[in-house]
Design a protein around this motif. Sequence first.
Motif, PDB file in Angstrom:
ATOM      1  N   GLY A 118       0.776  -1.234   0.000  1.00  0.00           N
ATOM      2  CA  GLY A 118       0.000   0.000   0.000  1.00  0.00           C
ATOM      3  C   GLY A 118       0.803   1.277   0.000  1.00  0.00           C
ATOM      4  N   ALA A 119       2.085   1.211  -0.352  1.00  0.00           N
ATOM      5  CA  ALA A 119       2.924   2.398  -0.279  1.00  0.00           C
ATOM      6  C   ALA A 119       3.093   3.124  -1.605  1.00  0.00           C
ATOM      7  CB  ALA A 119       4.306   2.017   0.265  1.00  0.00           C
ATOM      8  N   CYS A 120       2.985   2.433  -2.753  1.00  0.00           N
ATOM      9  CA  CYS A 120       3.403   3.064  -4.014  1.00  0.00           C
ATOM     10  C   CYS A 120       2.269   3.541  -4.907  1.00  0.00           C
ATOM     11  CB  CYS A 120       4.321   2.136  -4.788  1.00  0.00           C
ATOM     12  SG  CYS A 120       3.501   0.724  -5.534  1.00  0.00           S
ATOM     13  N   GLY A 121       1.090   2.956  -4.813  1.00  0.00           N
ATOM     14  CA  GLY A 121      -0.048   3.397  -5.612  1.00  0.00           C
ATOM     15  C   GLY A 121      -0.146   2.820  -7.002  1.00  0.00           C
TER      16      GLY A 121
ATOM     17  N   ALA B  73     -14.203   5.407  -5.268  1.00  0.00           N
ATOM     18  CA  ALA B  73     -13.063   5.969  -4.537  1.00  0.00           C
ATOM     19  C   ALA B  73     -11.778   5.250  -4.930  1.00  0.00           C
ATOM     20  CB  ALA B  73     -13.283   5.829  -3.028  1.00  0.00           C
ATOM     21  N   ALA B  74     -10.682   6.014  -5.010  1.00  0.00           N
ATOM     22  CA  ALA B  74      -9.378   5.421  -5.320  1.00  0.00           C
ATOM     23  C   ALA B  74      -8.899   4.610  -4.121  1.00  0.00           C
ATOM     24  CB  ALA B  74      -8.371   6.510  -5.660  1.00  0.00           C
ATOM     25  N   VAL B  75      -8.580   3.341  -4.377  1.00  0.00           N
ATOM     26  CA  VAL B  75      -8.168   2.403  -3.326  1.00  0.00           C
ATOM     27  C   VAL B  75      -6.996   1.588  -3.855  1.00  0.00           C
ATOM     28  CG1 VAL B  75      -8.901   0.379  -1.982  1.00  0.00           C
ATOM     29  CG2 VAL B  75     -10.511   2.237  -2.389  1.00  0.00           C
ATOM     30  N   LYS B  76      -6.077   1.251  -2.980  1.00  0.00           N
ATOM     31  CA  LYS B  76      -4.948   0.398  -3.363  1.00  0.00           C
ATOM     32  C   LYS B  76      -5.370  -1.069  -3.260  1.00  0.00           C
ATOM     33  CE  LYS B  76      -1.828   4.001  -2.007  1.00  0.00           C
ATOM     34  NZ  LYS B  76      -0.945   4.519  -0.976  1.00  0.00           N
ATOM     35  N   ALA B  77      -5.341  -1.741  -4.387  1.00  0.00           N
ATOM     36  CA  ALA B  77      -5.837  -3.116  -4.461  1.00  0.00           C
ATOM     37  C   ALA B  77      -5.016  -4.098  -3.653  1.00  0.00           C
ATOM     38  CB  ALA B  77      -5.895  -3.569  -5.918  1.00  0.00           C
ATOM     39  N   CYS B  78      -3.757  -3.768  -3.360  1.00  0.00           N
ATOM     40  CA  CYS B  78      -2.919  -4.720  -2.628  1.00  0.00           C
ATOM     41  C   CYS B  78      -3.279  -4.810  -1.148  1.00  0.00           C
ATOM     42  CB  CYS B  78      -1.439  -4.383  -2.798  1.00  0.00           C
ATOM     43  SG  CYS B  78      -0.906  -2.864  -1.992  1.00  0.00           S
TER      44      CYS B  78
ATOM     45  N   PHE C 256       5.129   2.324 -15.754  1.00  0.00           N
ATOM     46  CA  PHE C 256       4.680   1.416 -14.706  1.00  0.00           C
ATOM     47  C   PHE C 256       3.635   2.062 -13.788  1.00  0.00           C
ATOM     48  CE2 PHE C 256       5.210  -1.160 -10.799  1.00  0.00           C
ATOM     49  CZ  PHE C 256       5.054  -2.423 -11.348  1.00  0.00           C
ATOM     50  N   CYS C 257       3.808   3.323 -13.471  1.00  0.00           N
ATOM     51  CA  CYS C 257       2.910   4.003 -12.537  1.00  0.00           C
ATOM     52  C   CYS C 257       1.654   4.562 -13.185  1.00  0.00           C
ATOM     53  CB  CYS C 257       3.641   5.141 -11.834  1.00  0.00           C
ATOM     54  SG  CYS C 257       4.039   6.537 -12.930  1.00  0.00           S
TER      55      CYS C 257
ATOM     56  N   ASN D  34      -0.586   9.893  -3.508  1.00  0.00           N
ATOM     57  CA  ASN D  34      -0.299   8.539  -3.022  1.00  0.00           C
ATOM     58  C   ASN D  34       0.241   7.625  -4.121  1.00  0.00           C
ATOM     59  OD1 ASN D  34      -1.116   8.942  -0.314  1.00  0.00           O
ATOM     60  ND2 ASN D  34      -3.244   8.890  -0.975  1.00  0.00           N
ATOM     61  N   ASN D  35       0.614   8.213  -5.261  1.00  0.00           N
ATOM     62  CA  ASN D  35       1.149   7.449  -6.387  1.00  0.00           C
ATOM     63  C   ASN D  35       2.606   7.845  -6.593  1.00  0.00           C
ATOM     64  OD1 ASN D  35      -1.885   8.097  -6.972  1.00  0.00           O
ATOM     65  ND2 ASN D  35      -1.442   6.203  -8.047  1.00  0.00           N
ATOM     66  N   ILE D  36       3.478   6.872  -6.478  1.00  0.00           N
ATOM     67  CA  ILE D  36       4.909   7.136  -6.637  1.00  0.00           C
ATOM     68  C   ILE D  36       5.327   6.869  -8.080  1.00  0.00           C
ATOM     69  CG2 ILE D  36       7.229   6.376  -5.982  1.00  0.00           C
ATOM     70  CD1 ILE D  36       6.078   5.762  -3.194  1.00  0.00           C
TER      71      ILE D  36
END
Length: 154
Positions: free
Chosen positions: A42-45, A54-59, A99-100, A129-131
């Motif tokens: 949940g760190a990279c986005g 809503a934007a959510v991190k799938a991992c 990749f991002c 929240n997107n690296i």
Amino acid sequence: MAQEFTFTVNGVEHTTTQNKPLLRYLRDDLHIHSAKDGCSEGACGTCTIHVDGAAVKACVLTTALAAGRNIVTVEGLPEDVREAFVYAFGAVGAVQCGFCIPGMVISAKGLLDVNPDPTREEAAFAIRNNICRCTGYVKIIDGILLAATILREG
């Protein structure tokens, strides 16, 4: 009898008995590859998706927690929205390794859903929240703003 988890992905209902990270289910079982596995914590986005808008991190979301929810990945965005982002990001040179980009697009689309004419600061906040390891985000923000203009003005 195993518990079943049912949710909608890109307009199609899916059911599984496996309780695992939603990212793994999307990639391994549904073969949806826009949600990338960049960190698994949940760190990279790079795995950002929309869950009920809503934007959510799938991992960090599990299939059990996704039950009853509506999930949209880049593949599930309307074609005109995908084309606007492809054109805009290409026109401003926002893509390096790429990749991002799916996570950036999903985060940006969430912003444009509520604010079709964002400022640079609002666009930057939307992707906070997107690296991206390749850029300084300037061109990505330019791409978001151009996509907003295209979607707003046709």
